[in-house]
Design a protein around this motif. Structure first.
Motif, PDB file in Angstrom:
ATOM      1  N   GLU A 138      41.041  19.368  68.276  1.00 17.32           N
ATOM      2  CA  GLU A 138      41.265  20.808  68.286  1.00 17.32           C
ATOM      3  C   GLU A 138      40.175  21.445  67.433  1.00 17.32           C
ATOM      4  OE1 GLU A 138      45.261  21.325  66.907  1.00 17.32           O
ATOM      5  OE2 GLU A 138      46.147  20.682  68.810  1.00 17.32           O
ATOM      6  N   ASP A 139      40.360  22.706  67.044  1.00 14.35           N
ATOM      7  CA  ASP A 139      39.376  23.337  66.178  1.00 14.35           C
ATOM      8  C   ASP A 139      39.272  22.573  64.854  1.00 14.35           C
ATOM      9  OD1 ASP A 139      38.706  25.357  67.920  1.00 14.35           O
ATOM     10  OD2 ASP A 139      40.078  26.824  67.048  1.00 14.35           O
ATOM     11  N   PRO A 140      38.084  22.507  64.265  1.00 13.61           N
ATOM     12  CA  PRO A 140      37.924  21.823  62.975  1.00 13.61           C
ATOM     13  C   PRO A 140      38.800  22.461  61.900  1.00 13.61           C
ATOM     14  CG  PRO A 140      35.795  22.314  63.958  1.00 13.61           C
ATOM     15  CD  PRO A 140      36.817  23.032  64.775  1.00 13.61           C
ATOM     16  N   THR A 141      39.353  21.623  61.044  1.00 13.27           N
ATOM     17  CA  THR A 141      40.157  22.116  59.925  1.00 13.27           C
ATOM     18  C   THR A 141      39.678  21.576  58.585  1.00 13.27           C
ATOM     19  OG1 THR A 141      41.760  20.331  60.298  1.00 13.27           O
ATOM     20  CG2 THR A 141      42.237  22.480  61.317  1.00 13.27           C
ATOM     21  N   TRP A 142      38.634  20.738  58.596  1.00 13.93           N
ATOM     22  CA  TRP A 142      38.086  20.204  57.353  1.00 13.93           C
ATOM     23  C   TRP A 142      36.720  20.823  57.111  1.00 13.93           C
ATOM     24  CZ3 TRP A 142      40.805  17.375  53.942  1.00 13.93           C
ATOM     25  CH2 TRP A 142      41.967  16.753  54.399  1.00 13.93           C
ATOM     26  N   PHE A 143      36.507  21.295  55.868  1.00 17.16           N
ATOM     27  CA  PHE A 143      35.298  22.047  55.549  1.00 17.16           C
ATOM     28  C   PHE A 143      34.645  21.523  54.267  1.00 17.16           C
ATOM     29  CE2 PHE A 143      37.673  24.736  58.331  1.00 17.16           C
ATOM     30  CZ  PHE A 143      36.724  25.459  59.049  1.00 17.16           C
ATOM     31  N   LYS A 144      33.324  21.600  54.261  1.00 15.96           N
ATOM     32  CA  LYS A 144      32.527  21.279  53.080  1.00 15.96           C
ATOM     33  C   LYS A 144      32.339  22.538  52.245  1.00 15.96           C
ATOM     34  CE  LYS A 144      29.131  19.926  55.703  1.00 15.96           C
ATOM     35  NZ  LYS A 144      27.852  19.384  56.216  1.00 15.96           N
ATOM     36  N   THR A 145      32.317  22.378  50.940  1.00 10.33           N
ATOM     37  CA  THR A 145      32.031  23.484  50.022  1.00 10.33           C
ATOM     38  C   THR A 145      30.720  23.177  49.287  1.00 10.33           C
ATOM     39  OG1 THR A 145      33.206  22.487  48.160  1.00 10.33           O
ATOM     40  CG2 THR A 145      34.506  23.850  49.676  1.00 10.33           C
ATOM     41  N   PRO A 146      30.029  24.185  48.775  1.00  6.36           N
ATOM     42  CA  PRO A 146      28.829  23.906  47.980  1.00  6.36           C
ATOM     43  C   PRO A 146      29.175  22.997  46.801  1.00  6.36           C
ATOM     44  CG  PRO A 146      28.939  26.237  48.553  1.00  6.36           C
ATOM     45  CD  PRO A 146      30.263  25.636  48.950  1.00  6.36           C
ATOM     46  N   LEU A 147      28.316  22.016  46.547  1.00  4.71           N
ATOM     47  CA  LEU A 147      28.586  21.010  45.521  1.00  4.71           C
ATOM     48  C   LEU A 147      27.688  21.187  44.308  1.00  4.71           C
ATOM     49  CD1 LEU A 147      28.897  17.793  47.731  1.00  4.71           C
ATOM     50  CD2 LEU A 147      30.734  19.325  46.951  1.00  4.71           C
ATOM     51  N   GLY A 148      28.150  20.652  43.184  1.00  2.72           N
ATOM     52  CA  GLY A 148      27.356  20.628  41.967  1.00  2.72           C
ATOM     53  C   GLY A 148      26.383  19.457  41.982  1.00  2.72           C
ATOM     54  N   PRO A 292      42.296  28.617  59.824  1.00  5.34           N
ATOM     55  CA  PRO A 292      42.231  30.068  59.648  1.00  5.34           C
ATOM     56  C   PRO A 292      43.247  30.843  60.475  1.00  5.34           C
ATOM     57  CG  PRO A 292      40.392  29.293  60.976  1.00  5.34           C
ATOM     58  CD  PRO A 292      41.063  28.079  60.406  1.00  5.34           C
ATOM     59  N   ARG A 293      43.665  30.310  61.592  1.00  7.13           N
ATOM     60  CA  ARG A 293      44.606  31.062  62.439  1.00  7.13           C
ATOM     61  C   ARG A 293      46.006  31.104  61.847  1.00  7.13           C
ATOM     62  NH1 ARG A 293      42.754  30.423  68.743  1.00  7.13           N
ATOM     63  NH2 ARG A 293      40.838  29.276  68.382  1.00  7.13           N
ATOM     64  N   ARG A 294      46.227  30.305  60.804  1.00  5.59           N
ATOM     65  CA  ARG A 294      47.530  30.338  60.144  1.00  5.59           C
ATOM     66  C   ARG A 294      47.536  31.293  58.946  1.00  5.59           C
ATOM     67  NH1 ARG A 294      49.702  24.026  60.200  1.00  5.59           N
ATOM     68  NH2 ARG A 294      49.646  23.779  62.485  1.00  5.59           N
ATOM     69  N   GLY A 295      46.504  32.099  58.837  1.00  2.46           N
ATOM     70  CA  GLY A 295      46.478  33.097  57.771  1.00  2.46           C
ATOM     71  C   GLY A 295      47.629  34.071  57.892  1.00  2.46           C
ATOM     72  N   GLU A 296      48.013  34.651  56.784  1.00  2.00           N
ATOM     73  CA  GLU A 296      49.211  35.490  56.751  1.00  2.00           C
ATOM     74  C   GLU A 296      48.915  36.982  56.752  1.00  2.00           C
ATOM     75  OE1 GLU A 296      51.455  34.210  53.395  1.00  2.00           O
ATOM     76  OE2 GLU A 296      51.923  32.234  54.257  1.00  2.00           O
ATOM     77  N   ALA A 297      47.642  37.353  56.758  1.00  2.76           N
ATOM     78  CA  ALA A 297      47.304  38.781  56.722  1.00  2.76           C
ATOM     79  C   ALA A 297      47.613  39.445  58.061  1.00  2.76           C
ATOM     80  CB  ALA A 297      45.833  38.966  56.379  1.00  2.76           C
ATOM     81  N   THR A 298      48.010  40.701  57.984  1.00  5.23           N
ATOM     82  CA  THR A 298      48.242  41.523  59.178  1.00  5.23           C
ATOM     83  C   THR A 298      47.263  42.680  59.148  1.00  5.23           C
ATOM     84  OG1 THR A 298      50.595  40.966  59.228  1.00  5.23           O
ATOM     85  CG2 THR A 298      49.898  42.944  60.432  1.00  5.23           C
ATOM     86  N   PRO A 299      46.475  42.883  60.203  1.00  7.48           N
ATOM     87  CA  PRO A 299      45.510  43.983  60.191  1.00  7.48           C
ATOM     88  C   PRO A 299      46.183  45.336  59.980  1.00  7.48           C
ATOM     89  CG  PRO A 299      45.081  42.494  62.020  1.00  7.48           C
ATOM     90  CD  PRO A 299      46.394  42.088  61.434  1.00  7.48           C
ATOM     91  N   ARG A 300      45.564  46.146  59.139  1.00  4.90           N
ATOM     92  CA  ARG A 300      46.082  47.487  58.876  1.00  4.90           C
ATOM     93  C   ARG A 300      45.552  48.465  59.918  1.00  4.90           C
ATOM     94  NH1 ARG A 300      44.175  47.399  52.657  1.00  4.90           N
ATOM     95  NH2 ARG A 300      42.365  46.576  53.777  1.00  4.90           N
ATOM     96  N   ALA A 301      46.371  49.470  60.224  1.00 10.53           N
ATOM     97  CA  ALA A 301      46.006  50.445  61.244  1.00 10.53           C
ATOM     98  C   ALA A 301      45.091  51.519  60.666  1.00 10.53           C
ATOM     99  CB  ALA A 301      47.268  51.094  61.816  1.00 10.53           C
ATOM    100  N   PHE A 302      44.354  52.179  61.545  1.00  9.64           N
ATOM    101  CA  PHE A 302      43.562  53.334  61.139  1.00  9.64           C
ATOM    102  C   PHE A 302      44.497  54.443  60.639  1.00  9.64           C
ATOM    103  CE2 PHE A 302      40.559  51.284  63.965  1.00  9.64           C
ATOM    104  CZ  PHE A 302      39.318  51.602  63.429  1.00  9.64           C
ATOM    105  N   PRO A 303      44.034  55.276  59.729  1.00 14.64           N
ATOM    106  CA  PRO A 303      44.819  56.469  59.385  1.00 14.64           C
ATOM    107  C   PRO A 303      44.895  57.391  60.592  1.00 14.64           C
ATOM    108  CG  PRO A 303      42.622  56.598  58.439  1.00 14.64           C
ATOM    109  CD  PRO A 303      42.754  55.214  59.009  1.00 14.64           C
ATOM    110  N   ASP A 304      45.784  58.361  60.543  1.00 18.01           N
ATOM    111  CA  ASP A 304      45.965  59.282  61.667  1.00 18.01           C
ATOM    112  C   ASP A 304      44.634  59.913  62.062  1.00 18.01           C
ATOM    113  OD1 ASP A 304      48.650  58.755  61.683  1.00 18.01           O
ATOM    114  OD2 ASP A 304      49.235  60.572  60.605  1.00 18.01           O
ATOM    115  N   GLY A 305      44.302  59.767  63.314  1.00 20.44           N
ATOM    116  CA  GLY A 305      43.058  60.342  63.826  1.00 20.44           C
ATOM    117  C   GLY A 305      41.816  59.549  63.485  1.00 20.44           C
TER     118      GLY A 305
END
Length: 349
Positions: A138-148, A292-305
Motif C-alpha cells: 500500500e502507500d509507504p508508511t515508514w519515513f526517514k528523518t534528517p540524521l545527526g 497521513p490519511r489517518r490525520g485527525e484535522a478537519t479543514p476549516r471553511a472560508f468565512p462568509d463570502g
C-alpha cells in the motif's frame, strides 16, 4: 486559514494521497494547478479534484499562459505559487501559504502555528522521506528523518550510504519546504521564502511542522518518474547532490533507448542506487511510522463570502501575464511594476 499551492502532473492515486493526506494533516484549502491538463490521465485527475470542496483546481493550459508558457517546470512552479500568494494577500483570514509538490504531504500543528511571533514572516517544514523499497503493498508508511553526525557515520561505516551526509541519505531534497504569510512582501521559491531583495526571510521551525516526501519510494514510482524524464530529452536536470546517480541518469537519457528498454535499465538503477536498506534502518530505530490519511484535522471553511471573493481575485489575474510573478532569474526575471499593477487590479476586484 492554511493554504497550499502545487503545480502537478501525476496519477490519480498519487494526487488523492497528496490531497487527502494534507487536508487530514492540517491544511484548510489547496490550490492544485494541473501542469499538463491535456496529457493522458489528467482528465480523470481534474474530474476528481473538481469534486473536492477544499480544493481549487486550476488547469494551466494555453489560456492560462496566454501563449507564454515558460519552458522550465521550476519557473512555472514559482510563478504559480507567487501568483496565488498575491491572490490571497488581500484577505486577513489567509494566514499561511505553503508551496509544495504533488509528491509531498503537509503535516502541521495549527496550535503551534498560532504561536509564531507576528514579526516572523515564514515557517519551515522539516522533510521526512519515504523509505525506498522495490514494492509496497500500500502507500509507504515508514519515513526517514534528517540524521545527526553520529548516525550518519554509522550508516556510512555499515555501507548503507555512500557518504556520511543527509544529502547522500535522502534521495530527494533534505531542506524541506517553506510557508509564508500571504501579506508579507516577499517571494516563494521551490524551498525557501525570500524578501524583495531575494534574501532568505527569517523562518520559524518546530518539530510538529513537517513534510512527508514520497520521492522514488518504489521501483515502479522510480521508473514512472524517470521514464517521463527520459521522454523529455537530454536537457533534463537533476539534484546535484545525487552525484553518481545523476550522472548515470544523464547517460541513460542520452542513449535514446525508448520507453520500454529504458524501463529495464531504470529498474536496475533503482536497485543499485536508490533502494534503501529498510530492515537495517528500522532495526537501528532510525525510521518513523506515519499514515497521513489517518490525520485527525478537519479543514476549516472560508468565512462568509470568502471563497467567492478569493475566486473573483483569481479570475482577475487569469488573463494577466504570468512571468511577472517569478522571483527573478536572469532571462526570466520578475517585473516589480507589473506586479504592482496586478495588486491594483486585485484591490478593485
Amino acid at each position: 486559514m492554511l493554504f497550499t499551492a502545487s503545480t502537478v502532473k501525476d496519477t490519480l492515486p498519487n494526487v488523492q494521497r497528496f490531497v487527502q493526506g494534507s487536508l487530514a494533516g492540517g491544511i484548510d484549502h489547496m490550490f492544485v494547478l494541473l501542469d499538463a491538463p491535456g496529457a493522458e490521465g489528467q482528465a480523470e485527475v481534474r474530474e476528481w479534484l473538481e469534486t473536492q470542496p477544499h480544493v481549487t483546481c486550476i488547469p494551466t493550459g494555453k489560456e492560462w499562459w496566454a501563449g507564454d508558457r515558460p519552458a522550465q517546470l521550476n519557473f512555472r512552479q514559482r510563478i504559480n505559487a507567487n501568483l496565488l500568494k498575491q491572490v490571497l494577500s488581500g484577505f486577513g483570514w489567509a494566514e499561511w501559504l505553503f508551496h509544495v509538490d504533488g509528491d509531498e504531504v503537509v503535516q502541521v500543528d495549527r496550535e503551534v502555528l498560532e504561536t509564531v511571533p507576528a514579526e516572523v514572516p515564514a515557517v519551515q517544514l522539516a522533510p521526512l522521506e519515504a523509505v525506498s523499497r522495490m514494492h509496497w503493498d500500500e502507500d509507504p508508511t515508514w519515513f526517514k528523518t534528517p540524521l545527526g553526525d553520529d548516525d550518519l557515520a554509522l550508516l556510512f561505516a555499515l555501507g548503507v550510504i555512500d557518504k556520511p551526509s543527509n544529502g547522500a541519505y535522502f534521495h530527494g531534497h533534505a531542506f524541506g519546504k517553506s510557508g509564508i504569510r500571504p501579506q508579507e512582501a516577499g517571494w516563494l521559491t521551490l524551498h525557501k521564502a525570500l524578501d524583495l531583495d531575494r534574501e532568505p526571510l527569517e523562518v520559524f521551525r518546530h518539530e510538529s511542522l513537517r513534510l512527508l516526501h514520497y520521492e522514488s519510494y518504489s521501483g515502479e514510482d522510480f521508473v514512472r518518474k524517470w521514464t517521463a524524464m527520459v521522454a523529455s530529452g537530454p536537457t533534463a536536470s537533476f539534484r546535484a547532490a545525487r552525484g553518481t546517480t545523476a550522472d548515470a541518469l544523464r547517460a541513460l537519457i542520452g542513449k535514446n533507448l525508448g520507453e520500454e528498454k529504458a524501463r529495464i535499465y531504470l529498474m536496475k538503477l533503482f536497485e543499485r542506487t536508490t533502494e534503501d536498506d529498510f530492515e537495517t534502518l528500522r532495526d537501528l530505530g532510525l525510521l518513523v511510522e506515519v499514515d497521513p490519511r489517518r490525520g485527525e484535522a478537519t479543514p476549516r471553511a472560508f468565512p462568509d463570502g470568502g471563497r467567492a471573493a478569493m475566486l473573483a481575485a483569481l479570475d482577475a489575474v487569469r488573463p494577466e501575464p504570468k512571468r511577472h510573478f517569478h522571483p527573478g532569474q536572469e532571462g526570466e526575471g520578475g517585473d516589480a511594476s507589473a506586479v504592482r499593477g496586478v495588486r491594483r487590479l486585485l484591490r478593485r476586484s
